[in-house]
Design a protein around this motif. Structure first.
Motif, PDB file in Angstrom:
ATOM      1  N   ALA A 193       0.799  -1.230   0.000  1.00 20.43           N
ATOM      2  CA  ALA A 193       0.000   0.000   0.000  1.00 20.43           C
ATOM      3  C   ALA A 193       0.829   1.276   0.000  1.00 20.43           C
ATOM      4  CB  ALA A 193      -0.922   0.016   1.214  1.00 20.43           C
ATOM      5  N   HIS A 194       0.383   2.231  -0.816  1.00 21.14           N
ATOM      6  CA  HIS A 194       0.879   3.596  -0.702  1.00 21.14           C
ATOM      7  C   HIS A 194       0.095   4.317   0.397  1.00 21.14           C
ATOM      8  CE1 HIS A 194       2.134   2.735  -4.943  1.00 21.14           C
ATOM      9  NE2 HIS A 194       3.193   3.398  -4.547  1.00 21.14           N
ATOM     10  N   HIS A 195      -1.182   3.967   0.533  1.00 24.08           N
ATOM     11  CA  HIS A 195      -2.057   4.614   1.520  1.00 24.08           C
ATOM     12  C   HIS A 195      -2.951   3.564   2.167  1.00 24.08           C
ATOM     13  CE1 HIS A 195      -0.847   8.406  -0.236  1.00 24.08           C
ATOM     14  NE2 HIS A 195      -1.167   7.935  -1.419  1.00 24.08           N
ATOM     15  N   VAL A 196      -3.123   3.679   3.484  1.00 21.39           N
ATOM     16  CA  VAL A 196      -4.012   2.780   4.219  1.00 21.39           C
ATOM     17  C   VAL A 196      -5.233   3.586   4.646  1.00 21.39           C
ATOM     18  CG1 VAL A 196      -4.253   1.279   6.246  1.00 21.39           C
ATOM     19  CG2 VAL A 196      -2.043   1.434   5.052  1.00 21.39           C
ATOM     20  N   MET A 197      -6.417   3.069   4.309  1.00 20.56           N
ATOM     21  CA  MET A 197      -7.673   3.749   4.637  1.00 20.56           C
ATOM     22  C   MET A 197      -8.492   2.888   5.586  1.00 20.56           C
ATOM     23  SD  MET A 197      -7.783   6.565   2.924  1.00 20.56           S
ATOM     24  CE  MET A 197      -6.445   7.222   1.973  1.00 20.56           C
ATOM     25  N   ILE A 230      -9.829   9.234   0.102  1.00 20.62           N
ATOM     26  CA  ILE A 230      -8.917   8.826  -0.977  1.00 20.62           C
ATOM     27  C   ILE A 230      -8.706   9.984  -1.946  1.00 20.62           C
ATOM     28  CG2 ILE A 230      -8.602   7.278  -2.959  1.00 20.62           C
ATOM     29  CD1 ILE A 230     -10.161   5.131  -1.318  1.00 20.62           C
ATOM     30  N   LEU A 231      -9.786  10.662  -2.311  1.00 24.48           N
ATOM     31  CA  LEU A 231      -9.674  11.803  -3.231  1.00 24.48           C
ATOM     32  C   LEU A 231      -8.746  12.875  -2.641  1.00 24.48           C
ATOM     33  CD1 LEU A 231     -13.369  12.114  -4.453  1.00 24.48           C
ATOM     34  CD2 LEU A 231     -11.405  11.337  -5.793  1.00 24.48           C
ATOM     35  N   ALA A 232      -8.874  13.129  -1.345  1.00 27.81           N
ATOM     36  CA  ALA A 232      -8.022  14.127  -0.686  1.00 27.81           C
ATOM     37  C   ALA A 232      -6.559  13.693  -0.742  1.00 27.81           C
ATOM     38  CB  ALA A 232      -8.470  14.325   0.771  1.00 27.81           C
ATOM     39  N   VAL A 233      -6.300  12.421  -0.493  1.00 26.00           N
ATOM     40  CA  VAL A 233      -4.933  11.885  -0.526  1.00 26.00           C
ATOM     41  C   VAL A 233      -4.361  11.977  -1.941  1.00 26.00           C
ATOM     42  CG1 VAL A 233      -3.639   9.720  -0.386  1.00 26.00           C
ATOM     43  CG2 VAL A 233      -5.132  10.382   1.481  1.00 26.00           C
ATOM     44  N   LEU A 234      -5.181  11.627  -2.930  1.00 22.57           N
ATOM     45  CA  LEU A 234      -4.719  11.675  -4.328  1.00 22.57           C
ATOM     46  C   LEU A 234      -4.439  13.106  -4.767  1.00 22.57           C
ATOM     47  CD1 LEU A 234      -7.118   9.043  -5.962  1.00 22.57           C
ATOM     48  CD2 LEU A 234      -4.720   8.733  -5.331  1.00 22.57           C
ATOM     49  N   GLY A 276      -3.468  15.460  -2.809  1.00 23.37           N
ATOM     50  CA  GLY A 276      -2.233  15.793  -2.120  1.00 23.37           C
ATOM     51  C   GLY A 276      -1.027  15.294  -2.888  1.00 23.37           C
ATOM     52  N   GLU A 277      -1.150  14.087  -3.485  1.00 26.46           N
ATOM     53  CA  GLU A 277      -0.053  13.519  -4.284  1.00 26.46           C
ATOM     54  C   GLU A 277       0.188  14.350  -5.533  1.00 26.46           C
ATOM     55  OE1 GLU A 277      -0.614   9.496  -5.506  1.00 26.46           O
ATOM     56  OE2 GLU A 277      -0.152   8.708  -3.544  1.00 26.46           O
ATOM     57  N   ALA A 278      -0.893  14.771  -6.161  1.00 25.55           N
ATOM     58  CA  ALA A 278      -0.799  15.519  -7.416  1.00 25.55           C
ATOM     59  C   ALA A 278      -0.111  16.876  -7.188  1.00 25.55           C
ATOM     60  CB  ALA A 278      -2.177  15.717  -8.021  1.00 25.55           C
ATOM     61  N   VAL A 279      -0.281  17.425  -5.979  1.00 29.09           N
ATOM     62  CA  VAL A 279       0.288  18.754  -5.648  1.00 29.09           C
ATOM     63  C   VAL A 279       1.810  18.664  -5.492  1.00 29.09           C
ATOM     64  CG1 VAL A 279       0.299  20.570  -3.903  1.00 29.09           C
ATOM     65  CG2 VAL A 279      -1.856  19.536  -4.600  1.00 29.09           C
ATOM     66  N   LYS A 280       2.278  17.525  -4.981  1.00 30.09           N
ATOM     67  CA  LYS A 280       3.717  17.357  -4.700  1.00 30.09           C
ATOM     68  C   LYS A 280       4.593  17.690  -5.890  1.00 30.09           C
ATOM     69  CE  LYS A 280       3.287  13.888  -1.146  1.00 30.09           C
ATOM     70  NZ  LYS A 280       3.328  12.494  -0.898  1.00 30.09           N
TER      71      LYS A 280
END
Length: 174
Positions: A147-151, A164-168, A170-174
């Motif tokens: 896993a990259h992320h655990v929900m 999940i959308l919030a995490v994704l 966040g990834e796109a912003v990096k």
């Protein structure tokens, strides 16, 4: 980000429910590897296992995972897909892996409430609550590794999708 998103977790964790809602939210395709295999082979998982054994089933699972992985696709994997190191590596290299984590008691309750037709044969021959404890004991570290992320798989599916959308994002912003 248009890479594939993989949903991993035990049976009953909500991979199909959350995955299809997430696909809708993102405008992605949704594929459940178990359903895909059932449709392409015209056999239930139980029938496949009876015909080719668990090892043969796992090989088909790996082939299916690789065949359906495309950009802008959410892939709900079978609970045991992470058992193969090849699958864990493939998913991490080809997309984002989301682990829907839920305790054995919740999984057992969900599976008892919504038994699927042609459900996978029992792995241990034990009552579902005991089986889920045993399965998680074996697989938890593998789910975590993949896993990259655990929900939180016990949360309301819509809340999980929002997380999940919030995490994704966040990834796109990096």
């Amino acid at each position: 980000m248009t890479q594939a998103i993989f949903m991993v977790g035990a049976r009953g964790a909500g991979k199909t429910t959350v995955g299809s809602a997430l696909a809708q939210a993102l405008g992605y395709r949704f594929i459940d590897t178990d359903l895909f295999m059932q449709q392409t082979t015209q056999m239930s998982v139980a029938e496949m296992v009876a015909q080719v054994g668990w090892q043969g089933f796992r090989q088909r699972e790996t082939q299916t995972l690789q065949a359906v992985t495309q950009p802008s696709t959410i892939v709900a994997t079978g609970g045991g897909a992470i058992l193969a190191e090849e699958n864990r590596r493939f998913m991490r290299q080809h997309g984002t892996v989301i682990y829907l984590r839920a305790p054995a008691s919740v999984l057992a309750q969900r599976l008892a409430e919504f038994p699927e037709e042609g459900q996978r044969p029992t792995l241990t021959g034990r009552p579902i609550a005991e089986e889920m404890l045993e399965v998680l004991a074996v697989r938890e570290a593998l789910y975590q590794e993949a896993a990259h992320h655990v929900m939180d798989g016990t949360a309301n599916p819509q809340q999980v999708v929002e997380q999940i959308l919030a995490v994704l994002q966040g990834e796109a912003v990096k």
